[in-house]
Motif scaffolding. Sequence first.
Motif, PDB file in Angstrom:
ATOM      1  N   UNK A 221       0.808  -1.212   0.000  1.00  0.00           N
ATOM      2  CA  UNK A 221       0.000   0.000   0.000  1.00  0.00           C
ATOM      3  C   UNK A 221       0.837   1.256   0.000  1.00  0.00           C
ATOM      4  N   UNK A 222       0.396   2.232   0.795  1.00  0.00           N
ATOM      5  CA  UNK A 222       1.065   3.533   0.815  1.00  0.00           C
ATOM      6  C   UNK A 222       1.241   4.022   2.239  1.00  0.00           C
ATOM      7  N   UNK A 223       2.252   4.879   2.390  1.00  0.00           N
ATOM      8  CA  UNK A 223       2.483   5.554   3.662  1.00  0.00           C
ATOM      9  C   UNK A 223       3.036   6.940   3.369  1.00  0.00           C
ATOM     10  N   UNK A 224       2.464   7.946   3.999  1.00  0.00           N
ATOM     11  CA  UNK A 224       2.872   9.333   3.788  1.00  0.00           C
ATOM     12  C   UNK A 224       3.322   9.911   5.125  1.00  0.00           C
ATOM     13  N   UNK A 225       4.477  10.542   5.118  1.00  0.00           N
ATOM     14  CA  UNK A 225       4.999  11.197   6.311  1.00  0.00           C
ATOM     15  C   UNK A 225       5.267  12.660   5.989  1.00  0.00           C
ATOM     16  N   UNK A 226       4.896  13.541   6.912  1.00  0.00           N
ATOM     17  CA  UNK A 226       5.131  14.976   6.728  1.00  0.00           C
ATOM     18  C   UNK A 226       5.672  15.557   8.017  1.00  0.00           C
ATOM     19  N   UNK A 227       6.627  16.491   7.887  1.00  0.00           N
ATOM     20  CA  UNK A 227       7.236  17.140   9.046  1.00  0.00           C
ATOM     21  C   UNK A 227       7.339  18.630   8.768  1.00  0.00           C
ATOM     22  N   UNK A 228       6.978  19.413   9.757  1.00  0.00           N
ATOM     23  CA  UNK A 228       7.022  20.866   9.621  1.00  0.00           C
ATOM     24  C   UNK A 228       7.642  21.461  10.871  1.00  0.00           C
ATOM     25  N   UNK A 229       8.570  22.408  10.693  1.00  0.00           N
ATOM     26  CA  UNK A 229       9.265  23.036  11.806  1.00  0.00           C
ATOM     27  C   UNK A 229       8.597  24.357  12.167  1.00  0.00           C
ATOM     28  N   UNK A 230       8.416  24.585  13.481  1.00  0.00           N
ATOM     29  CA  UNK A 230       7.876  25.836  14.016  1.00  0.00           C
ATOM     30  C   UNK A 230       8.772  26.267  15.166  1.00  0.00           C
ATOM     31  N   UNK A 231       9.756  27.090  14.874  1.00  0.00           N
ATOM     32  CA  UNK A 231      10.689  27.479  15.913  1.00  0.00           C
ATOM     33  C   UNK A 231      11.455  26.266  16.404  1.00  0.00           C
ATOM     34  N   UNK A 232      11.385  26.001  17.700  1.00  0.00           N
ATOM     35  CA  UNK A 232      12.058  24.856  18.283  1.00  0.00           C
ATOM     36  C   UNK A 232      11.231  23.581  18.217  1.00  0.00           C
ATOM     37  N   UNK A 233      10.023  23.657  17.682  1.00  0.00           N
ATOM     38  CA  UNK A 233       9.125  22.508  17.651  1.00  0.00           C
ATOM     39  C   UNK A 233       9.030  21.935  16.241  1.00  0.00           C
ATOM     40  N   UNK A 234       8.734  20.665  16.170  1.00  0.00           N
ATOM     41  CA  UNK A 234       8.498  19.982  14.902  1.00  0.00           C
ATOM     42  C   UNK A 234       7.211  19.176  15.002  1.00  0.00           C
ATOM     43  N   UNK A 235       6.315  19.383  14.045  1.00  0.00           N
ATOM     44  CA  UNK A 235       5.082  18.610  13.960  1.00  0.00           C
ATOM     45  C   UNK A 235       5.286  17.476  12.961  1.00  0.00           C
ATOM     46  N   UNK A 236       4.997  16.256  13.393  1.00  0.00           N
ATOM     47  CA  UNK A 236       5.174  15.074  12.555  1.00  0.00           C
ATOM     48  C   UNK A 236       3.821  14.396  12.376  1.00  0.00           C
ATOM     49  N   UNK A 237       3.432  14.169  11.135  1.00  0.00           N
ATOM     50  CA  UNK A 237       2.172  13.502  10.823  1.00  0.00           C
ATOM     51  C   UNK A 237       2.463  12.346   9.878  1.00  0.00           C
ATOM     52  N   UNK A 238       1.842  11.202  10.146  1.00  0.00           N
ATOM     53  CA  UNK A 238       2.054  10.023   9.307  1.00  0.00           C
ATOM     54  C   UNK A 238       0.731   9.301   9.103  1.00  0.00           C
ATOM     55  N   UNK A 239       0.519   8.817   7.884  1.00  0.00           N
ATOM     56  CA  UNK A 239      -0.721   8.106   7.530  1.00  0.00           C
ATOM     57  C   UNK A 239      -0.386   6.963   6.596  1.00  0.00           C
ATOM     58  N   UNK A 240      -1.141   5.858   6.718  1.00  0.00           N
ATOM     59  CA  UNK A 240      -0.885   4.736   5.834  1.00  0.00           C
ATOM     60  C   UNK A 240      -2.112   3.879   5.623  1.00  0.00           C
ATOM     61  N   UNK A 241      -2.163   3.194   4.497  1.00  0.00           N
ATOM     62  CA  UNK A 241      -3.212   2.219   4.184  1.00  0.00           C
ATOM     63  C   UNK A 241      -2.542   1.060   3.472  1.00  0.00           C
ATOM     64  N   UNK A 242      -2.710  -0.145   4.033  1.00  0.00           N
ATOM     65  CA  UNK A 242      -2.052  -1.309   3.463  1.00  0.00           C
ATOM     66  C   UNK A 242      -3.006  -2.504   3.435  1.00  0.00           C
ATOM     67  N   UNK A 243      -2.802  -3.342   2.445  1.00  0.00           N
ATOM     68  CA  UNK A 243      -3.533  -4.598   2.317  1.00  0.00           C
ATOM     69  C   UNK A 243      -2.553  -5.721   2.066  1.00  0.00           C
ATOM     70  N   UNK A 244      -3.077  -6.936   1.923  1.00  0.00           N
ATOM     71  CA  UNK A 244      -2.198  -8.076   1.738  1.00  0.00           C
ATOM     72  C   UNK A 244      -2.125  -8.471   0.272  1.00  0.00           C
ATOM     73  N   UNK A 245      -1.082  -9.213  -0.097  1.00  0.00           N
ATOM     74  CA  UNK A 245      -0.873  -9.568  -1.487  1.00  0.00           C
ATOM     75  C   UNK A 245      -1.425 -10.916  -1.877  1.00  0.00           C
ATOM     76  N   UNK A 246      -1.837 -11.742  -0.907  1.00  0.00           N
ATOM     77  CA  UNK A 246      -2.420 -13.044  -1.227  1.00  0.00           C
ATOM     78  C   UNK A 246      -3.307 -13.512  -0.084  1.00  0.00           C
ATOM     79  N   UNK A 247      -3.938 -14.650  -0.275  1.00  0.00           N
ATOM     80  CA  UNK A 247      -4.774 -15.265   0.755  1.00  0.00           C
ATOM     81  C   UNK A 247      -4.712 -16.769   0.600  1.00  0.00           C
ATOM     82  N   UNK A 248      -4.565 -17.484   1.713  1.00  0.00           N
ATOM     83  CA  UNK A 248      -4.551 -18.940   1.667  1.00  0.00           C
ATOM     84  C   UNK A 248      -5.930 -19.460   1.269  1.00  0.00           C
ATOM     85  N   UNK A 249      -5.964 -20.306   0.251  1.00  0.00           N
ATOM     86  CA  UNK A 249      -7.229 -20.867  -0.207  1.00  0.00           C
ATOM     87  C   UNK A 249      -7.743 -21.906   0.781  1.00  0.00           C
TER      88      UNK A 249
END
Length: 528
Positions: A223-251
């Motif tokens: 799937x996908x994962x997105x990470x973002x970081x933004x600096x504000x003075x001495x602080x940093x805001x970190x945001x992360x999001x993801x959506x993943x699925x599987x590639x197979x399934x046992x029959x």
Amino acid sequence: MMNRLLVVSVVCCAAVAPLSARAEEAKEEAKEEANGDSDEMTSMGLEPSMSLDPAAPQVGALPGGVTPAFGKKSTKESDWRFDFHGYLTAPLNMGFNTRPMPLPGQEKTVLHTPPVVPDDLETFSHTGVVPTTYARLNFSQGNSIISANVSIVARQANAATTFLEPSAQQGITDLFVAITPEPYKKVRVQFLLGAFSSRYGTAGEYDEGRYGTPMIARINGMGEQVSAKAAFGNFTLIVEQGLQGQGNKAAASTIPDASNDFADPGAGSTFASHAHVGLGYRKLGVLGAHYIRAWSQDDRAGGLALDGGMDIAATDLRMTLGRFGHLYLAFAYTKAENARTVSRIVSVLNTKGGKGLMDNYLGLLGNGTGTLTTIGGQYDLSIGKLVSYPTPFSGDGPDLFVSLFGMQTHVSSADCTPCDGSGPRRFDDITMRKFGIEGTYSLLSWLAFSTRYDQVAPNVDASDYSFAVLAPRLIFRSDWVATDQIMLQYAHWFNGSLTTVRAGDPPRPDVTVIPDTDVLTLSATMWW
């Protein structure tokens, strides 16, 4: 150091490089002081990621506080480069036990490899004192903007086996593209697309910690994962999001056995959505919040199978205190509802999906319904770095490195066996606890002494199941900050009368098996 980690914390061209992480960190700190970097820009670059790099080996910390540093990627957009990094551990573990009634032609002392000890990775009893075979090869091709990444992993070496274990030869485990656009003002964004693992709750500063167990969860999927970081003075805001699925399934016709790692036809197609937010302050660390939702609604799991799900809510605090060490604390709450059909896309405390959670925590009679409340932490301190301040210490001299670590999990389960009060409950209302300490003294450039002690209680109300292990070690290497390590370890288990190991195929707790009390280990490790 963290300027490098910010870029490679999730980008997979990060891998194992020629110096220990502590040595690299000291060098980067010295450069920052010489260049006089502003607090604001230093803050943005110094905040760690919310998750551990997918390319980092899925193993516990090495003895002695030595952690392989991550490799740097290309610094110019036009600079296309091929990278190859790796990590391997090859141990011989010999367990000692005794026959109760030896026959003629039989020795009273018996030898086991692998040793028969309560140190299974999927159980709460896992400590990581006994190393296991592991090899990881990371390949990447790209530049500072985009890179293609492939990882090959094996957990067994065929030359050392008496029979072939296909499931231990994991082959290509990670396969993804990483995109890291140039920073816009004080904002940096990163995209992962493909198949990879995301680990949350890793107690070590650069690895999975002494237990080799992410305290929140591991997500393995496509799937996908997105990470973002933004600096504000001495602080940093970190945001992360993801959506993943599987590639197979046992029959339904799949027969679970050792050749397919006991594939589970009863697990449905499962998806995992996760979101994370963190607030960092300069070099001091990050306070994070995490939410993970895994669910299955697949009719192929069986006509009577219920749709299942897991919800994981967690918070953690990571503090990088410079000469005062590294501290990590975590709290995680896992709620499982009919999780029997949830696949291995999500791993809580190293278990394999909903079925693994049932086998090791929730029991088999509640269809995977219950909760886990987990707290844990780890504190690492280099005495050499502490006393040498303000002179940077890169590990190129005598040092005493100390680690304190622990974890506790409370289990509430719909399976209350036995429910009539005839004995202690096996699953519902159970508290599990473990803690330990490790100290390593680097005496010479080629020699270090280390000792680790662990205390484990699979049920704090039933002390007969508890055990402790004491493991002194000798560590040999080619230099102070070498990328190699030869370890000779003797570990003694202080087992309770009901200390239980897993045996059989697939492994299950077996109270009839008497665990080994002594294990001798000769292990070789190298990274590049």
